[in-house]
Scaffold this motif. Structure first.
Motif, PDB file in Angstrom:
ATOM      1  N   LYS A   1       0.816  -1.218   0.000  1.00  0.00           N
ATOM      2  CA  LYS A   1       0.000   0.000   0.000  1.00  0.00           C
ATOM      3  C   LYS A   1       0.849   1.268   0.000  1.00  0.00           C
ATOM      4  N   GLN A   2       1.919   1.257   0.784  1.00  0.00           N
ATOM      5  CA  GLN A   2       2.732   2.463   0.873  1.00  0.00           C
ATOM      6  C   GLN A   2       3.438   2.746  -0.444  1.00  0.00           C
ATOM      7  N   PHE A   3       3.879   1.694  -1.130  1.00  0.00           N
ATOM      8  CA  PHE A   3       4.517   1.884  -2.431  1.00  0.00           C
ATOM      9  C   PHE A   3       3.507   2.422  -3.447  1.00  0.00           C
ATOM     10  N   ILE A   4       2.291   1.897  -3.413  1.00  0.00           N
ATOM     11  CA  ILE A   4       1.227   2.406  -4.287  1.00  0.00           C
ATOM     12  C   ILE A   4       0.986   3.881  -4.012  1.00  0.00           C
ATOM     13  N   TRP A   5       0.936   4.229  -2.723  1.00  0.00           N
ATOM     14  CA  TRP A   5       0.675   5.624  -2.351  1.00  0.00           C
ATOM     15  C   TRP A   5       1.815   6.544  -2.798  1.00  0.00           C
ATOM     16  N   GLN A   6       3.049   6.104  -2.631  1.00  0.00           N
ATOM     17  CA  GLN A   6       4.205   6.901  -3.061  1.00  0.00           C
ATOM     18  C   GLN A   6       4.149   7.132  -4.571  1.00  0.00           C
ATOM     19  N   THR A   7       3.753   6.101  -5.321  1.00  0.00           N
ATOM     20  CA  THR A   7       3.646   6.236  -6.773  1.00  0.00           C
ATOM     21  C   THR A   7       2.589   7.265  -7.144  1.00  0.00           C
ATOM     22  N   LEU A   8       1.457   7.209  -6.473  1.00  0.00           N
ATOM     23  CA  LEU A   8       0.373   8.160  -6.756  1.00  0.00           C
ATOM     24  C   LEU A   8       0.782   9.589  -6.392  1.00  0.00           C
ATOM     25  N   GLN A   9       1.539   9.756  -5.320  1.00  0.00           N
ATOM     26  CA  GLN A   9       2.013  11.090  -4.959  1.00  0.00           C
ATOM     27  C   GLN A   9       2.936  11.663  -6.028  1.00  0.00           C
ATOM     28  N   THR A  10       3.808  10.815  -6.575  1.00  0.00           N
ATOM     29  CA  THR A  10       4.701  11.256  -7.650  1.00  0.00           C
ATOM     30  C   THR A  10       3.911  11.665  -8.883  1.00  0.00           C
TER      31      THR A  10
END
Length: 365
Positions: free
Chosen positions: A257-266
């Motif tokens: 989930k955190q990796f998905i969220w980091q990708t969306l923030q980028t």
């Protein structure tokens, strides 16, 4: 008259701006994005880092394993926008027919200027020189008689490249071109084409339009034309955009989930830059997911206000993510599209009243 189209693509743009502004980073493997310990994502990287196999959208934890000496720096979108503005001022000195694709690339129709300077190649050389002297960055240029070939050409001789595909050479060039090099052919389409025995432009050209449309729908007609060097799309200096979007295809299945969220923030940060550069805002946000079995899933929200900033965009993402199986079911692609675009004056500030949520609220999806 044969059109003269130039596609300008800046070399490792974000990373190159960092190396320009911080001399101690020059010649070193620079990665723009989140650090490995924060489960960040590579937004961009220098050519020194690419030599180790690092690429955008890669987890930072993977990147540091490939390149142990990598230097991670956070994105500075204000600096990238400022550099992009300077590059576009250079473009305006040579033509008014400019179609921006992003902060770091654009199509230019230089047909008239080429007649004055002798060739489109001469125009592209001057543009590259002026970009270097104005913003101290290098660009690669592709030159041809249509947009499809010009874009492919700009990637043929990077970095600091200049590649020309003349009309009389186009057919031979296309026939030997690997299918993955065709603009518009992504990883999934490439795999499908290869299963059908299509590996090169020559293979693609051997198929009828009906065959290609049967396999690829409306895109089949596009593949049929470009395999024959046909692309009649003009450079649209003032085209009306219906949407702005960006997506990332992961190198493997992702559940974290955190990796998905980091990708969306980028992605959100990049979209904010595009909106600001074009003085636009959006009323509809669409989250796009493709699961590991290639099933496509989209979730949208339309507001009475607008999406302008990173916080506007990320503020509504948890709500949309909860309506998907992200974090539970492996995904291969994720993206954001902004539509229902309206003009927006940055001096008035964000008009959006979408509730802002912090990234610490990841448990919401």
């Amino acid at each position: 008259m044969t059109r003269k189209i130039v596609h300008i693509d800046m070399d490792a743009f974000f990373a190159s701006v960092e190396q320009r502004d911080f001399p101690e980073l020059r010649g070193k493997p620079v990665i723009v994005g989140g650090k490995p310990e924060s489960r960040g994502v590579v937004a961009a990287c220098s050519y020194e880092a690419r030599q180790f196999g690092v690429h955008s959208a890669m987890p930072s934890s993977r990147a540091v394993k490939l390149c142990k000496d990598a230097i991670f720096v956070p994105p500075r979108f204000d600096a990238y926008r400022q550099a992009s503005a300077g590059i576009h001022e250079v473009f305006k000195q040579y033509t008014s027919m400019i179609e921006p694709l992003s902060l770091d690339e654009a199509y230019l129709d230089v047909t008239e200027r080429a007649a004055a300077l002798g060739s489109a190649t001469a125009v592209a050389q001057r543009i590259k020189q002026d970009i270097k002297s104005t913003v101290d960055l290098t660009a690669s240029a592709g030159i041809s008689y249509n947009k499809f070939l010009a874009k492919i050409a700009s990637d043929m001789d990077k970095p600091d490249g200049l590649y020309v595909i003349r009309p009389e050479h186009a057919d031979a060039f296309i026939q030997q071109l690997p299918i993955r090099k065709f603009f518009g052919v992504g990883k999934v389409t490439e795999q499908k084409m290869q299963r059908l025995g299509i590996f090169t432009g020559a293979d693609l050209r051997s198929r009828t339009e009906v065959e290609l449309q049967t396999e690829f729908g409306q895109a089949g007609a596009y593949y049929y034309r470009v395999a024959r060097g046909i692309d009649e799309r003009p450079v649209r200096a003032h085209r009306t955009r219906k949407s702005i979007g960006q997506e990332t295809t992961f190198s493997g299945d992702v559940v974290d989930k955190q990796f998905i969220w980091q990708t969306l923030q980028t992605i959100a940060a990049s979209l904010e830059s595009t909106l600001e550069a074009k003085q636009l805002a959006a009323r509809t946000l669409t989250l796009k997911l493709r699961y590991s079995d290639f099933q496509l899933n989209t979730r949208s929200k339309t507001t009475a206000s607008v999406f302008v900033s990173v916080s506007d965009i990320t503020g509504t993402l948890p709500e949309l993510l909860r309506r998907t199986e992200a974090g539970h079911r492996p995904i291969r692609l994720i993206g954001i599209t902004l539509s229902n675009l309206v003009k927006h004056d940055p001096e008035q500030g964000s008009l959006a009243i979408v509730e802002v949520r912090e990234s610490s609220q990841l448990g919401l999806f």
